[in-house]
Write a protein that holds these residues in place. Sequence first.
Motif, PDB file in Angstrom:
ATOM      1  N   ASP A  50       0.945  -1.190   0.032  1.00 42.83           N
ATOM      2  CA  ASP A  50      -0.046  -0.188   0.167  1.00 42.83           C
ATOM      3  C   ASP A  50       0.683   1.109  -0.017  1.00 42.83           C
ATOM      4  O   ASP A  50       0.445   2.363  -0.639  1.00 42.83           O
ATOM      5  N   ALA A  51       2.140   1.353   0.834  1.00 41.88           N
ATOM      6  CA  ALA A  51       2.808   2.408   0.917  1.00 41.88           C
ATOM      7  C   ALA A  51       3.533   2.837  -0.756  1.00 41.88           C
ATOM      8  O   ALA A  51       3.337   3.876  -0.907  1.00 41.88           O
ATOM      9  N   THR A  52       3.864   1.742  -1.252  1.00 41.14           N
ATOM     10  CA  THR A  52       4.595   2.016  -2.779  1.00 41.14           C
ATOM     11  C   THR A  52       3.513   2.534  -3.662  1.00 41.14           C
ATOM     12  O   THR A  52       3.515   3.378  -4.495  1.00 41.14           O
ATOM     13  N   THR A  53       2.170   1.895  -3.461  1.00 44.57           N
ATOM     14  CA  THR A  53       1.351   2.049  -4.348  1.00 44.57           C
ATOM     15  C   THR A  53       0.689   3.652  -4.106  1.00 44.57           C
ATOM     16  O   THR A  53       0.390   4.254  -5.055  1.00 44.57           O
ATOM     17  N   GLN A  54       0.838   4.011  -2.730  1.00 44.12           N
ATOM     18  CA  GLN A  54       0.256   5.264  -2.375  1.00 44.12           C
ATOM     19  C   GLN A  54       1.265   6.378  -3.182  1.00 44.12           C
ATOM     20  O   GLN A  54       0.936   7.394  -3.598  1.00 44.12           O
ATOM     21  N   VAL A  55       2.353   6.165  -2.974  1.00 44.15           N
ATOM     22  CA  VAL A  55       3.514   7.027  -3.539  1.00 44.15           C
ATOM     23  C   VAL A  55       3.313   7.196  -4.806  1.00 44.15           C
ATOM     24  O   VAL A  55       3.324   8.499  -5.438  1.00 44.15           O
ATOM     25  N   GLN A  56       3.117   5.863  -5.612  1.00 43.39           N
ATOM     26  CA  GLN A  56       2.934   6.115  -7.104  1.00 43.39           C
ATOM     27  C   GLN A  56       1.821   6.904  -7.473  1.00 43.39           C
ATOM     28  O   GLN A  56       1.682   7.719  -8.472  1.00 43.39           O
ATOM     29  N   GLN A  57       0.576   6.631  -6.994  1.00 45.14           N
ATOM     30  CA  GLN A  57      -0.717   7.304  -6.955  1.00 45.14           C
ATOM     31  C   GLN A  57      -0.459   9.059  -6.691  1.00 45.14           C
ATOM     32  O   GLN A  57      -0.987   9.640  -7.684  1.00 45.14           O
ATOM     33  N   ALA A  58       0.186   9.291  -5.934  1.00 46.55           N
ATOM     34  CA  ALA A  58       0.513  10.615  -5.328  1.00 46.55           C
ATOM     35  C   ALA A  58       1.237  11.313  -6.613  1.00 46.55           C
ATOM     36  O   ALA A  58       1.135  12.437  -7.023  1.00 46.55           O
ATOM     37  N   VAL A  59       2.314  10.428  -6.945  1.00 45.41           N
ATOM     38  CA  VAL A  59       3.314  11.151  -8.147  1.00 45.41           C
ATOM     39  C   VAL A  59       2.281  11.159  -9.421  1.00 45.41           C
ATOM     40  O   VAL A  59       2.285  12.318  -9.873  1.00 45.41           O
ATOM     41  N   GLU A  60       1.446  10.286  -9.707  1.00 48.25           N
ATOM     42  CA  GLU A  60       0.564  10.411 -10.785  1.00 48.25           C
ATOM     43  C   GLU A  60      -0.049  11.448 -10.904  1.00 48.25           C
ATOM     44  O   GLU A  60      -0.436  12.356 -11.663  1.00 48.25           O
ATOM     45  N   ASN A  61      -0.966  11.744  -9.872  1.00 45.48           N
ATOM     46  CA  ASN A  61      -1.845  12.938  -9.511  1.00 45.48           C
ATOM     47  C   ASN A  61      -1.180  14.194  -9.535  1.00 45.48           C
ATOM     48  O   ASN A  61      -1.730  15.038 -10.319  1.00 45.48           O
ATOM     49  N   HIS A  62       0.120  14.232  -8.900  1.00 39.87           N
ATOM     50  CA  HIS A  62       0.853  15.573  -9.173  1.00 39.87           C
ATOM     51  C   HIS A  62       1.195  15.795 -10.561  1.00 39.87           C
ATOM     52  O   HIS A  62       1.104  16.767 -11.010  1.00 39.87           O
ATOM     53  N   PRO A  77      11.659   4.519  -4.935  1.00 38.18           N
ATOM     54  CA  PRO A  77      12.862   3.631  -4.313  1.00 38.18           C
ATOM     55  C   PRO A  77      12.140   2.533  -3.377  1.00 38.18           C
ATOM     56  O   PRO A  77      11.110   2.635  -3.035  1.00 38.18           O
ATOM     57  N   SER A  78      12.842   1.428  -3.551  1.00 39.41           N
ATOM     58  CA  SER A  78      12.260   0.397  -3.098  1.00 39.41           C
ATOM     59  C   SER A  78      12.130   0.451  -1.255  1.00 39.41           C
ATOM     60  O   SER A  78      11.322  -0.313  -0.768  1.00 39.41           O
ATOM     61  N   SER A  79      12.923   1.499  -0.855  1.00 41.10           N
ATOM     62  CA  SER A  79      12.711   1.741   0.711  1.00 41.10           C
ATOM     63  C   SER A  79      11.354   2.396   0.978  1.00 41.10           C
ATOM     64  O   SER A  79      11.061   2.297   2.004  1.00 41.10           O
ATOM     65  N   ALA A  80      10.547   2.802   0.006  1.00 44.54           N
ATOM     66  CA  ALA A  80       9.346   3.307   0.320  1.00 44.54           C
ATOM     67  C   ALA A  80       8.459   2.060   0.951  1.00 44.54           C
ATOM     68  O   ALA A  80       7.420   2.400   1.549  1.00 44.54           O
ATOM     69  N   ALA A  81       8.632   0.887   0.462  1.00 49.04           N
ATOM     70  CA  ALA A  81       7.797  -0.157   0.874  1.00 49.04           C
ATOM     71  C   ALA A  81       8.046  -0.406   2.322  1.00 49.04           C
ATOM     72  O   ALA A  81       7.217  -1.029   2.828  1.00 49.04           O
ATOM     73  N   ASN A  82       9.199   0.128   2.914  1.00 47.78           N
ATOM     74  CA  ASN A  82       9.217   0.111   4.465  1.00 47.78           C
ATOM     75  C   ASN A  82       8.247   0.953   5.219  1.00 47.78           C
ATOM     76  O   ASN A  82       8.243   0.993   6.181  1.00 47.78           O
ATOM     77  N   LEU A  83       7.784   2.068   4.477  1.00 46.82           N
ATOM     78  CA  LEU A  83       6.713   3.127   5.235  1.00 46.82           C
ATOM     79  C   LEU A  83       5.528   2.515   5.175  1.00 46.82           C
ATOM     80  O   LEU A  83       4.994   1.967   4.297  1.00 46.82           O
ATOM     81  N   ASN A 122      11.850  15.393 -10.311  1.00 49.55           N
ATOM     82  CA  ASN A 122      12.181  14.906  -9.134  1.00 49.55           C
ATOM     83  C   ASN A 122      11.435  15.567  -7.888  1.00 49.55           C
ATOM     84  O   ASN A 122      11.310  16.674  -7.871  1.00 49.55           O
ATOM     85  N   LEU A 123      10.929  14.514  -7.349  1.00 51.04           N
ATOM     86  CA  LEU A 123       9.747  14.793  -6.174  1.00 51.04           C
ATOM     87  C   LEU A 123      10.362  14.610  -4.782  1.00 51.04           C
ATOM     88  O   LEU A 123      10.951  13.370  -4.658  1.00 51.04           O
ATOM     89  N   GLN A 124       9.743  14.951  -3.760  1.00 51.14           N
ATOM     90  CA  GLN A 124       9.780  14.909  -2.445  1.00 51.14           C
ATOM     91  C   GLN A 124       8.459  14.304  -1.923  1.00 51.14           C
ATOM     92  O   GLN A 124       7.556  15.460  -2.132  1.00 51.14           O
ATOM     93  N   LEU A 125       8.131  13.462  -1.194  1.00 50.99           N
ATOM     94  CA  LEU A 125       6.727  13.295  -0.445  1.00 50.99           C
ATOM     95  C   LEU A 125       7.029  13.013   0.869  1.00 50.99           C
ATOM     96  O   LEU A 125       7.612  12.378   1.313  1.00 50.99           O
ATOM     97  N   ARG A 126       6.035  13.718   1.426  1.00 52.53           N
ATOM     98  CA  ARG A 126       5.700  13.458   2.814  1.00 52.53           C
ATOM     99  C   ARG A 126       4.370  13.296   3.350  1.00 52.53           C
ATOM    100  O   ARG A 126       3.451  13.487   2.821  1.00 52.53           O
ATOM    101  N   CYS A 127       4.285  12.384   4.444  1.00 50.78           N
ATOM    102  CA  CYS A 127       3.152  12.335   5.039  1.00 50.78           C
ATOM    103  C   CYS A 127       3.088  13.133   6.248  1.00 50.78           C
ATOM    104  O   CYS A 127       3.722  13.070   7.547  1.00 50.78           O
ATOM    105  N   VAL A 128       2.659  14.415   6.192  1.00 45.24           N
ATOM    106  CA  VAL A 128       2.554  15.368   7.075  1.00 45.24           C
ATOM    107  C   VAL A 128       2.384  14.978   8.607  1.00 45.24           C
ATOM    108  O   VAL A 128       2.842  15.484   9.540  1.00 45.24           O
TER     109      VAL A 128
END
Length: 225
Positions: free
Chosen positions: A10-22, A48-54, A77-83
């Motif tokens: 879910d974490a990786t998918t969420q990042v991918q969807q956020a980038v796509e929306n952006h 990055p594969s490390s996103a799967a650990n979030l 190049n993007l930076q993503l945060r969970c506020v």
Amino acid sequence: MGVIPQAQADATTQVQQAVENHLRLMLEQQASRQGWQGMQLRYDISVPSSAANLPRCSEALQVRATGEAPSAMERQNLQLRCVNTPGWSTSATGQAHVFLPAVHAEGIIDRGQTLTANDLKLQRINVAKARRGYYNQIEEVVGLAAKRRIRAGQTINPALLEQAMAVKRGQPVKIVASNEGIEASTSGEALADGQPGDVIRVRNVGSGKVIDAKVLEDGVVTSTF
């Protein structure tokens, strides 16, 4: 083979969807500014594969550009945060490929030919590869003339076109003249091409005399200017 925990996927998918929306929002804004019609997008996103650990963020991710990509169609190049989760941060890259209907030649178009809707068709292209430009709507091209021969199926770009001549060499024209409020006209033959405002040589068919005349509009010139 191990099973990937749902939280990681879910974490990786969420990042991918956020980038796509952006990326989609950026391109929708550009499409609105430029009047694009019929846009389709395809995305290349690298997480990055490390996103799967979030853990999955409970809200929409905050996305911020970190590079200097002047165009929305360039790789971002993007930076993503969970506020609401301290330390929840990851990077990602994304690029949107924009596909638009573009005007192409239906068949061979000869040099000097004035284009009509029947000469043209719309065919989708990746606009990033259209280095010489393109037209998104047939109406932008109708009435212009080909600077050179255009092959069937060729993408129409601005360098191939010019304003159609109001008068062409060898064309019959009406020569109009006015003197003290009295207007007269006679038949002539253009000896050169001309746009409105151009002064060209014209032969008076009746007298055979060659004169300078200013092009007024399609097929009409004036001998007094």
